[in-house]
Design a protein around this motif. Sequence first.
Motif, PDB file in Angstrom:
ATOM      1  N   THR A 296       1.258  -1.467   0.198  1.00 60.42           N
ATOM      2  CA  THR A 296       0.296  -0.227  -0.005  1.00 60.42           C
ATOM      3  C   THR A 296       0.845   1.780   0.029  1.00 60.42           C
ATOM      4  O   THR A 296       1.677   1.130   0.269  1.00 60.42           O
ATOM      5  CB  THR A 296      -1.011   0.125   1.077  1.00 60.42           C
TER       6      THR A 296
ATOM      7  N   VAL B 176      -1.717   8.432  -1.183  1.00 56.67           N
ATOM      8  CA  VAL B 176      -1.645   9.120  -2.446  1.00 56.67           C
ATOM      9  C   VAL B 176      -2.289  10.312  -2.323  1.00 56.67           C
ATOM     10  O   VAL B 176      -3.607  10.426  -1.668  1.00 56.67           O
ATOM     11  CB  VAL B 176      -2.493   8.408  -4.028  1.00 56.67           C
TER      12      VAL B 176
ATOM     13  N   GLU C 129      -4.737  12.921  -3.093  1.00 55.51           N
ATOM     14  CA  GLU C 129      -5.922  13.170  -3.783  1.00 55.51           C
ATOM     15  C   GLU C 129      -6.201  14.723  -4.355  1.00 55.51           C
ATOM     16  O   GLU C 129      -6.780  15.003  -5.156  1.00 55.51           O
ATOM     17  CB  GLU C 129      -6.841  12.132  -3.714  1.00 55.51           C
TER      18      GLU C 129
ATOM     19  N   ARG D 240      -5.468   8.945   0.484  1.00 52.88           N
ATOM     20  CA  ARG D 240      -6.468   8.317   0.510  1.00 52.88           C
ATOM     21  C   ARG D 240      -5.135   7.060   0.339  1.00 52.88           C
ATOM     22  O   ARG D 240      -4.333   6.837  -0.412  1.00 52.88           O
ATOM     23  CB  ARG D 240      -7.762   7.895  -0.993  1.00 52.88           C
ATOM     24  N   THR D 241      -5.585   5.738   0.975  1.00 54.52           N
ATOM     25  CA  THR D 241      -4.564   4.837   0.416  1.00 54.52           C
ATOM     26  C   THR D 241      -4.920   3.792  -0.731  1.00 54.52           C
ATOM     27  O   THR D 241      -6.535   3.597  -0.904  1.00 54.52           O
ATOM     28  CB  THR D 241      -4.605   3.761   2.217  1.00 54.52           C
ATOM     29  N   TRP D 242      -3.815   3.386  -1.272  1.00 52.29           N
ATOM     30  CA  TRP D 242      -4.321   2.815  -3.108  1.00 52.29           C
ATOM     31  C   TRP D 242      -3.248   1.272  -2.496  1.00 52.29           C
ATOM     32  O   TRP D 242      -2.218   1.161  -1.911  1.00 52.29           O
ATOM     33  CB  TRP D 242      -2.796   3.566  -4.398  1.00 52.29           C
TER      34      TRP D 242
ATOM     35  N   CYS E  17      -0.864  -1.452  -4.530  1.00 49.95           N
ATOM     36  CA  CYS E  17      -0.406  -2.030  -5.802  1.00 49.95           C
ATOM     37  C   CYS E  17      -0.286  -3.101  -5.567  1.00 49.95           C
ATOM     38  O   CYS E  17       0.029  -3.766  -4.873  1.00 49.95           O
ATOM     39  CB  CYS E  17       0.836  -0.964  -5.452  1.00 49.95           C
TER      40      CYS E  17
ATOM     41  N   ARG F 286      -2.274  -0.411  -9.801  1.00 45.89           N
ATOM     42  CA  ARG F 286      -2.475   0.271  -8.847  1.00 45.89           C
ATOM     43  C   ARG F 286      -4.269   1.009  -8.929  1.00 45.89           C
ATOM     44  O   ARG F 286      -4.706   1.052  -9.904  1.00 45.89           O
ATOM     45  CB  ARG F 286      -2.188   1.847  -8.882  1.00 45.89           C
ATOM     46  N   PHE F 287      -4.781   0.938  -7.666  1.00 44.40           N
ATOM     47  CA  PHE F 287      -5.967   1.013  -7.439  1.00 44.40           C
ATOM     48  C   PHE F 287      -6.357   2.101  -5.534  1.00 44.40           C
ATOM     49  O   PHE F 287      -5.589   1.608  -5.013  1.00 44.40           O
ATOM     50  CB  PHE F 287      -6.902   0.168  -8.085  1.00 44.40           C
ATOM     51  N   PRO F 288      -7.228   2.756  -5.796  1.00 42.80           N
ATOM     52  CA  PRO F 288      -7.660   2.744  -4.463  1.00 42.80           C
ATOM     53  C   PRO F 288      -7.826   1.671  -3.500  1.00 42.80           C
ATOM     54  O   PRO F 288      -9.024   1.089  -4.738  1.00 42.80           O
ATOM     55  CB  PRO F 288      -8.862   3.645  -4.595  1.00 42.80           C
TER      56      PRO F 288
ATOM     57  N   GLU G 127      -7.425   1.217 -11.747  1.00 41.68           N
ATOM     58  CA  GLU G 127      -8.083   2.994 -11.480  1.00 41.68           C
ATOM     59  C   GLU G 127      -9.276   2.910 -12.490  1.00 41.68           C
ATOM     60  O   GLU G 127      -9.986   3.937 -12.150  1.00 41.68           O
ATOM     61  CB  GLU G 127      -6.696   3.416 -11.576  1.00 41.68           C
TER      62      GLU G 127
END
Length: 214
Positions: free
Chosen positions: A107, A110, A112, A131-133, A135, A149-151, A196
């Motif tokens: 994690t 990021v 935003e 916000r925590t993303w 990976c 990668r994504f929230p 994402e």
Amino acid sequence: MLLPLKPGELSRLIPAVATGPQFAASSGNPRKLLQRLLISLIGGVISLLVAQSLFSSRFGPVWLVAGFVFLLYILWGPILEAGRRNATLRRYPVAALFEGEVGDLYTREVVEQRREQAGNEGRLELVENKRTWLCLELEDEEGYLGQVRFPMEKKHQTIRRGMVVRALVLSERKDFSRIGAISDAWLPQPKLWVGEYPYLLRPAFEEICLRRLR
């Protein structure tokens, strides 16, 4: 493992026109929605007022059309943005179906949004919304391929190293010696889609996976 797509499959998997999920993803956060709404209302009202004042002129209909275009900006704005994002992947000359595994996951925080607000002493302070993303590093028998990668959400806590992952890989080169882009990914074990932005038409991608990866 990389399986090159057949002619026509890329356009089937990544549409030129926005789908429902792509429209929702391109609509943005509440702040972006508010910006689009203000542009739509202000531009629409001004254009319609000008059209009314020039009603008898030959430019009146032009301003009238412009007013309706502005009023509908809140709808066609996300459609235009989604089409642009889809085009960034559709432009690649070669694409392949990838099947590998989650080599590693971690994690990261990021930022935003940044904004200034007055503190207790009346001074302006920079406030960051983070916000925590999550990976995911993708790899196969040939080694590391790339990253998705994504929230992070609660449902993503079931993802583990070694899980099978499938995605679309795009490149400028037929031998895929240099990867240009990776789409959103499908993890069949927890039945999760991650990424994402939802580039792929998911039922069509799952169907191709079942047919090509038997």
